[in-house]
Write a protein that holds these residues in place. Structure first.
Motif, PDB file in Angstrom:
ATOM      1  N   THR A 120       0.837  -1.194   0.000  1.00 46.50           N
ATOM      2  CA  THR A 120       0.000   0.000   0.000  1.00 46.50           C
ATOM      3  C   THR A 120       0.874   1.245   0.000  1.00 46.50           C
ATOM      4  O   THR A 120       2.040   1.205   0.416  1.00 46.50           O
ATOM      5  CB  THR A 120      -0.925   0.024   1.237  1.00 46.50           C
ATOM      6  OG1 THR A 120      -1.768   1.174   1.177  1.00 46.50           O
ATOM      7  CG2 THR A 120      -0.127   0.088   2.517  1.00 46.50           C
ATOM      8  N   ASN A 121       0.269   2.338  -0.472  1.00 45.33           N
ATOM      9  CA  ASN A 121       0.915   3.650  -0.376  1.00 45.33           C
ATOM     10  C   ASN A 121       0.305   4.487   0.741  1.00 45.33           C
ATOM     11  O   ASN A 121       0.649   5.668   0.885  1.00 45.33           O
ATOM     12  CB  ASN A 121       0.778   4.408  -1.706  1.00 45.33           C
ATOM     13  CG  ASN A 121       1.680   3.828  -2.789  1.00 45.33           C
ATOM     14  OD1 ASN A 121       2.797   3.380  -2.515  1.00 45.33           O
ATOM     15  ND2 ASN A 121       1.197   3.827  -4.027  1.00 45.33           N
ATOM     16  N   ASN A 122      -0.592   3.880   1.492  1.00 46.92           N
ATOM     17  CA  ASN A 122      -1.287   4.601   2.561  1.00 46.92           C
ATOM     18  C   ASN A 122      -0.282   5.180   3.558  1.00 46.92           C
ATOM     19  O   ASN A 122       0.616   4.485   4.036  1.00 46.92           O
ATOM     20  CB  ASN A 122      -2.252   3.654   3.279  1.00 46.92           C
ATOM     21  CG  ASN A 122      -3.192   4.391   4.209  1.00 46.92           C
ATOM     22  OD1 ASN A 122      -2.940   5.527   4.592  1.00 46.92           O
ATOM     23  ND2 ASN A 122      -4.278   3.734   4.574  1.00 46.92           N
ATOM     24  N   GLU A 123      -0.460   6.450   3.839  1.00 45.32           N
ATOM     25  CA  GLU A 123       0.447   7.116   4.783  1.00 45.32           C
ATOM     26  C   GLU A 123       0.370   6.490   6.166  1.00 45.32           C
ATOM     27  O   GLU A 123       1.350   6.486   6.916  1.00 45.32           O
ATOM     28  CB  GLU A 123       0.102   8.607   4.852  1.00 45.32           C
ATOM     29  CG  GLU A 123       1.047   9.416   5.718  1.00 45.32           C
ATOM     30  CD  GLU A 123       0.697  10.892   5.738  1.00 45.32           C
ATOM     31  OE1 GLU A 123       1.355  11.647   6.486  1.00 45.32           O
ATOM     32  OE2 GLU A 123      -0.240  11.292   4.998  1.00 45.32           O
ATOM     33  N   TYR A 124      -0.820   5.981   6.502  1.00 40.32           N
ATOM     34  CA  TYR A 124      -1.007   5.334   7.805  1.00 40.32           C
ATOM     35  C   TYR A 124      -1.181   3.830   7.596  1.00 40.32           C
ATOM     36  O   TYR A 124      -2.202   3.239   7.948  1.00 40.32           O
ATOM     37  CB  TYR A 124      -2.215   5.930   8.525  1.00 40.32           C
ATOM     38  CG  TYR A 124      -2.112   7.426   8.704  1.00 40.32           C
ATOM     39  CD1 TYR A 124      -1.312   7.966   9.697  1.00 40.32           C
ATOM     40  CD2 TYR A 124      -2.794   8.297   7.844  1.00 40.32           C
ATOM     41  CE1 TYR A 124      -1.199   9.340   9.859  1.00 40.32           C
ATOM     42  CE2 TYR A 124      -2.687   9.670   8.002  1.00 40.32           C
ATOM     43  CZ  TYR A 124      -1.889  10.186   9.004  1.00 40.32           C
ATOM     44  OH  TYR A 124      -1.778  11.542   9.155  1.00 40.32           O
TER      45      TYR A 124
END
Length: 294
Positions: free
Chosen positions: A160-164
């Motif tokens: 994922t590229n999700n920051e969180y």
């Protein structure tokens, strides 16, 4: 006595019978009212007495309320100096008044993924005795006298590229010396190690979290994160991370057993930390081996 005589006497009695000497008189309404008045007066007097007692009891209760207020004020006055003294002696002022700081040490060190992300291809783990196998051709071997407690059934994550990005506690590893508990280590699995490996502590000049890269193992970036939290109860955490090209990966972390924290500063190099925290780094290098699967 014949029938005629009987009729004669009956007629005589009816005509000449005497009225009774005393006839009961009915009491009129006025007399009933006069009799009832004393009862009403008595009831009113009783009510007045009851009300008088309750008002007296209330007036007596007021001083009790005031006394409780006075006691409360005295307690507060006595407690506040003690509280301030404890805060000063235990150095709790930063904990109460400072702001928390979230740090992503891998990002701050400029570490990035080295390959493309296939969001449909998960990173999967499989535990075989004391070896954690990956579907990327690498494994983490746990050595020494240890027990592994697996904490999650499905050991897989998607990139994922999700920051969180999420991470999961995968295994709890206990180490022993002659079957006496020595220390424990946590193994974590992450969708994006760079984003999810974060630290949080009170912002001050002494606390820090810093990442250091080691030589790559194949195409896997790896290294250490040293975190020092300055507080009334200082804590040192050492993290050993392994990042695959799509930024998925695993890491282990443990609390340092070192008591001397005076030499710990953010300016130290990895070699200097390995010298100061020699027992902790030696423990990691001795008991964990990350390598390509044969």
């Amino acid at each position: 006595m014949n029938k005629k005589d009987k009729n004669f006497y009956d007629t005589y009695d009816t005509l000449f019978s005497k009225p009774p000497f005393f006839k009961p008189k009915k009491e009129n309404n006025m007399q009933n009212y006069k009799k009832y008045i004393p009862k009403l007066k008595q009831e009113k007097l009783q009510k007045k007495k009851v009300l008088g007692k309750s008002s007296l009891s209330r007036s007596k209760a007021k001083p009790k309320k005031n006394s409780w207020k006075k006691k409360l004020v005295v307690c507060v006055v006595l407690f506040l100096p003690i509280a301030f003294f404890v805060i000063k002696e235990k150095n709790l002022a930063p904990v109460l008044y400072s702001e928390y700081l979230d740090v992503t040490p891998l990002k701050e060190a400029g570490i990035k993924g080295t390959g493309d992300k296939d969001f449909s291809k998960p990173l999967m783990l499989n535990v075989d005795d004391h070896t954690i196998l990956t579907n990327r051709g690498y494994e983490l071997e746990v050595l020494g006298d240890s027990d592994l407690e697996i904490q999650k059934e499905e050991l897989s994550v998607l990139p994922t590229n999700n920051e969180y990005a999420d991470y999961f506690s995968t295994a709890y590893i206990s180490f022993y010396s002659e079957r006496r508990f020595q220390r424990s280590v946590s193994l974590r699995l992450s969708e994006n190690v760079i984003n999810s490996l974060t630290e949080s502590f009170i912002k001050n000049k002494r606390s820090f979290s810093k990442a250091y890269l080691e030589k790559e193992i194949g195409d896997v970036q790896n290294g250490y994160v040293v975190t020092y939290v300055k507080s009334p109860y200082p804590e040192i955490t050492i993290c050993r991370f392994f990042i695959f090209p799509d930024e998925t990966g695993i890491w282990i972390d443990l609390n340092s057993l070192e008591d001397d924290h005076e030499e710990l500063t953010e300016e130290k190099t990895l070699e200097e930390f390995k010298e100061i925290l020699s027992d902790d780094f030696a423990f990691i290098e001795k008991n964990f081996v990350f390598k390509k699967t044969e």
